[in-house]
Write a protein that holds these residues in place. Structure first.
Motif, PDB file in Angstrom:
ATOM      1  N   LEU A 210      87.021  50.801  15.796  1.00 48.87           N
ATOM      2  CA  LEU A 210      86.556  49.505  16.287  1.00 48.87           C
ATOM      3  C   LEU A 210      87.127  48.367  15.441  1.00 48.87           C
ATOM      4  CD1 LEU A 210      84.734  47.989  18.287  1.00 48.87           C
ATOM      5  CD2 LEU A 210      82.835  48.300  16.670  1.00 48.87           C
ATOM      6  N   ARG A 211      87.164  48.542  14.129  1.00 51.15           N
ATOM      7  CA  ARG A 211      87.744  47.518  13.251  1.00 51.15           C
ATOM      8  C   ARG A 211      89.213  47.268  13.580  1.00 51.15           C
ATOM      9  NH1 ARG A 211      84.737  50.541   9.274  1.00 51.15           N
ATOM     10  NH2 ARG A 211      82.871  49.373   8.649  1.00 51.15           N
ATOM     11  N   ARG A 212      89.866  48.270  14.128  1.00 49.27           N
ATOM     12  CA  ARG A 212      91.280  48.145  14.460  1.00 49.27           C
ATOM     13  C   ARG A 212      91.500  47.618  15.864  1.00 49.27           C
ATOM     14  NH1 ARG A 212      94.812  51.436  10.932  1.00 49.27           N
ATOM     15  NH2 ARG A 212      93.543  51.991   9.115  1.00 49.27           N
ATOM     16  N   GLY A 213      90.424  47.237  16.550  1.00 52.00           N
ATOM     17  CA  GLY A 213      90.550  46.573  17.841  1.00 52.00           C
ATOM     18  C   GLY A 213      90.478  47.466  19.046  1.00 52.00           C
ATOM     19  N   ALA A 214      90.028  48.717  18.872  1.00 50.80           N
ATOM     20  CA  ALA A 214      89.991  49.655  19.985  1.00 50.80           C
ATOM     21  C   ALA A 214      88.735  49.481  20.837  1.00 50.80           C
ATOM     22  CB  ALA A 214      90.059  51.088  19.462  1.00 50.80           C
ATOM     23  N   VAL A 215      88.791  50.048  22.031  1.00 51.24           N
ATOM     24  CA  VAL A 215      87.624  50.175  22.907  1.00 51.24           C
ATOM     25  C   VAL A 215      87.084  51.586  22.660  1.00 51.24           C
ATOM     26  CG1 VAL A 215      86.790  50.170  25.284  1.00 51.24           C
ATOM     27  CG2 VAL A 215      88.602  48.573  24.572  1.00 51.24           C
ATOM     28  N   VAL A 216      85.979  51.677  21.940  1.00 54.55           N
ATOM     29  CA  VAL A 216      85.515  52.941  21.363  1.00 54.55           C
ATOM     30  C   VAL A 216      84.292  53.474  22.090  1.00 54.55           C
ATOM     31  CG1 VAL A 216      84.714  54.074  19.251  1.00 54.55           C
ATOM     32  CG2 VAL A 216      86.356  52.190  19.101  1.00 54.55           C
ATOM     33  N   THR A 217      84.310  54.786  22.354  1.00 55.14           N
ATOM     34  CA  THR A 217      83.132  55.491  22.848  1.00 55.14           C
ATOM     35  C   THR A 217      82.733  56.538  21.829  1.00 55.14           C
ATOM     36  OG1 THR A 217      83.815  55.190  25.161  1.00 55.14           O
ATOM     37  CG2 THR A 217      82.158  56.875  24.713  1.00 55.14           C
TER      38      THR A 217
ATOM     39  N   ALA B  58      71.745  56.253  18.130  1.00 58.06           N
ATOM     40  CA  ALA B  58      70.993  55.008  17.980  1.00 58.06           C
ATOM     41  C   ALA B  58      71.433  54.260  16.726  1.00 58.06           C
ATOM     42  CB  ALA B  58      69.496  55.301  17.923  1.00 58.06           C
ATOM     43  N   ASP B  59      71.685  55.009  15.641  1.00 54.90           N
ATOM     44  CA  ASP B  59      72.162  54.384  14.404  1.00 54.90           C
ATOM     45  C   ASP B  59      73.560  53.798  14.587  1.00 54.90           C
ATOM     46  OD1 ASP B  59      69.814  55.101  13.153  1.00 54.90           O
ATOM     47  OD2 ASP B  59      70.648  56.890  12.199  1.00 54.90           O
ATOM     48  N   VAL B  60      74.421  54.546  15.302  1.00 49.71           N
ATOM     49  CA  VAL B  60      75.777  54.056  15.550  1.00 49.71           C
ATOM     50  C   VAL B  60      75.736  52.775  16.375  1.00 49.71           C
ATOM     51  CG1 VAL B  60      77.975  54.575  16.692  1.00 49.71           C
ATOM     52  CG2 VAL B  60      76.836  56.330  15.340  1.00 49.71           C
ATOM     53  N   LYS B  61      74.895  52.754  17.400  1.00 51.71           N
ATOM     54  CA  LYS B  61      74.770  51.557  18.240  1.00 51.71           C
ATOM     55  C   LYS B  61      74.315  50.359  17.414  1.00 51.71           C
ATOM     56  CE  LYS B  61      72.652  49.905  22.528  1.00 51.71           C
ATOM     57  NZ  LYS B  61      71.766  50.264  23.679  1.00 51.71           N
ATOM     58  N   THR B  62      73.370  50.582  16.520  1.00 53.14           N
ATOM     59  CA  THR B  62      72.894  49.507  15.649  1.00 53.14           C
ATOM     60  C   THR B  62      74.028  48.994  14.770  1.00 53.14           C
ATOM     61  OG1 THR B  62      70.642  50.383  15.614  1.00 53.14           O
ATOM     62  CG2 THR B  62      71.273  48.925  13.813  1.00 53.14           C
ATOM     63  N   MET B  63      74.829  49.907  14.244  1.00 52.76           N
ATOM     64  CA  MET B  63      75.941  49.512  13.380  1.00 52.76           C
ATOM     65  C   MET B  63      77.011  48.764  14.166  1.00 52.76           C
ATOM     66  SD  MET B  63      77.041  49.406  10.344  1.00 52.76           S
ATOM     67  CE  MET B  63      78.529  49.281   9.363  1.00 52.76           C
TER      68      MET B  63
ATOM     69  N   GLU C 218      79.571  43.436  14.883  1.00 55.43           N
ATOM     70  CA  GLU C 218      79.897  42.275  15.720  1.00 55.43           C
ATOM     71  C   GLU C 218      79.326  40.994  15.114  1.00 55.43           C
ATOM     72  OE1 GLU C 218      79.937  41.029  20.437  1.00 55.43           O
ATOM     73  OE2 GLU C 218      79.071  42.939  19.801  1.00 55.43           O
ATOM     74  N   VAL C 219      78.091  41.091  14.624  1.00 54.72           N
ATOM     75  CA  VAL C 219      77.456  39.926  13.998  1.00 54.72           C
ATOM     76  C   VAL C 219      78.238  39.479  12.763  1.00 54.72           C
ATOM     77  CG1 VAL C 219      75.409  39.164  12.742  1.00 54.72           C
ATOM     78  CG2 VAL C 219      75.150  40.444  14.877  1.00 54.72           C
ATOM     79  N   GLU C 220      78.768  40.442  12.020  1.00 55.55           N
ATOM     80  CA  GLU C 220      79.494  40.132  10.787  1.00 55.55           C
ATOM     81  C   GLU C 220      80.955  39.742  11.038  1.00 55.55           C
ATOM     82  OE1 GLU C 220      78.310  39.950   7.647  1.00 55.55           O
ATOM     83  OE2 GLU C 220      76.328  40.182   8.586  1.00 55.55           O
ATOM     84  N   GLY C 221      81.372  39.708  12.300  1.00 54.10           N
ATOM     85  CA  GLY C 221      82.736  39.313  12.620  1.00 54.10           C
ATOM     86  C   GLY C 221      83.773  40.377  12.343  1.00 54.10           C
TER      87      GLY C 221
ATOM     88  N   ASP D 215      88.641  40.441  18.886  1.00 53.46           N
ATOM     89  CA  ASP D 215      88.555  40.083  20.297  1.00 53.46           C
ATOM     90  C   ASP D 215      89.113  41.208  21.160  1.00 53.46           C
ATOM     91  OD1 ASP D 215      87.497  37.655  19.611  1.00 53.46           O
ATOM     92  OD2 ASP D 215      89.385  36.548  19.794  1.00 53.46           O
ATOM     93  N   GLY D 216      88.388  41.529  22.210  1.00 45.89           N
ATOM     94  CA  GLY D 216      88.831  42.567  23.134  1.00 45.89           C
ATOM     95  C   GLY D 216      88.363  43.955  22.770  1.00 45.89           C
ATOM     96  N   ALA D 217      87.891  44.141  21.547  1.00 46.17           N
ATOM     97  CA  ALA D 217      87.391  45.449  21.124  1.00 46.17           C
ATOM     98  C   ALA D 217      85.924  45.593  21.512  1.00 46.17           C
ATOM     99  CB  ALA D 217      87.551  45.616  19.618  1.00 46.17           C
ATOM    100  N   SER D 218      85.470  46.838  21.646  1.00 44.02           N
ATOM    101  CA  SER D 218      84.061  47.079  21.943  1.00 44.02           C
ATOM    102  C   SER D 218      83.695  48.487  21.508  1.00 44.02           C
ATOM    103  CB  SER D 218      83.777  46.915  23.445  1.00 44.02           C
ATOM    104  OG  SER D 218      84.472  47.890  24.194  1.00 44.02           O
TER     105      SER D 218
END
Length: 241
Positions: A33-40, A50-55, A60-63, A67-70
């Motif tokens: 995700l830090r590298r800009g990928a669309v991650v599942t 649930a922990d991964v979703k929270t992280m 995202e909050v920490e920037g 852009d374009g990653a999720s």
């Protein structure tokens, strides 16, 4: 603690789709995700997810999310994944196959969901360090969801090749973690108050947080001999025109 080599052997570029099979606590999902990928992040453990979703949300909050990653999480069984054929540019399966009786079914699913020409990174515990753990402690592996097999490198690679994947690189990782687990197995896997275990754990945390040159050099030198994980990178052959 990243096992896969995202810089050269297994490059992840912005916009790529990445599946982390058996994501666990999400360490490889976060790096992709830090590298800009669309991650599942895909796993059977809903608490871990649930922990991964929270992280993902905290990143995202920490920037930390370009852009374009999720990052999304999905619960399910790696032996029958709910994804279409040829869905992902990259698939990671780190320290999961040693837990699953039907490992070849998982390998077949990985082959199915990765795109033609896409890359796969697989890691499992290395044979001889794992043998030491098993000899020192039954409780290390005789637990629900524990390790059910010890792979030889050639056995793992052979199974992945029979699934249709073509290996192109391999290495060992985490040599500094092998003695820690030998200690844990020798004194009891639940005995976290043992002075030697506590001291070694403190060293590992310091190494992961600071990544000092001295331990990075030592681990790189020791990985070929005592690396705890065996890592292999493979490619799904491209479909002929």
């Amino acid at each position: 603690m990243i096992t896969m080599d995202f810089d050269s052997a297994f490059p992840v570029a912005p916009g790529m789709t990445v599946l982390d099979v058996g994501a666990g606590q999400g360490r490889h999902s976060f790096e992709a995700l830090r590298r800009g990928a669309v991650v599942t992040a895909f796993d059977m453990n809903e608490s871990d997810l649930a922990d991964v979703k929270t992280m993902f949300g905290a990143m995202e909050v920490e920037g930390e999310v370009p852009d374009g990653a999720s990052g999304t999480v999905m619960h399910g069984d790696a032996r029958q994944m709910p994804f279409a054929d040829n869905s992902f540019d990259r698939v990671v399966a780190s320290e999961i196959l040693e837990h699953i009786h039907e490992d070849e079914a998982v390998m077949a699913e990985i082959f199915r969901v990765v795109k033609p020409g896409g890359l796969v990174a697989v890691s499992v515990p290395r044979n001889w360090p794992e043998q030491v753990c098993w000899k020192f402690s039954d409780s290390y592996h005789e637990v629900e969801g524990g390790h059910i097999r010890i792979y030889r490198a050639s056995e793992l690679v052979g199974k992945l090749q029979r699934a249709g994947l073509a290996p192109y690189k391999q290495h060992h990782a985490h040599a500094l973690h092998s003695p820690y687990w030998w200690l844990k197995c020798a004194v009891g896997t639940e005995n976290n108050d043992n002075p030697a275990v506590k001291a070694y754990h403190k060293l590992l945390v310091w190494d992961m947080m600071r990544a000092p040159l001295v331990t990075r050099f030592a681990e790189n030198a020791l990985n070929p001999v005592a690396g705890k994980s065996f890592v292999v990178y493979l490619r799904k052959p491209a479909v002929a025109a």
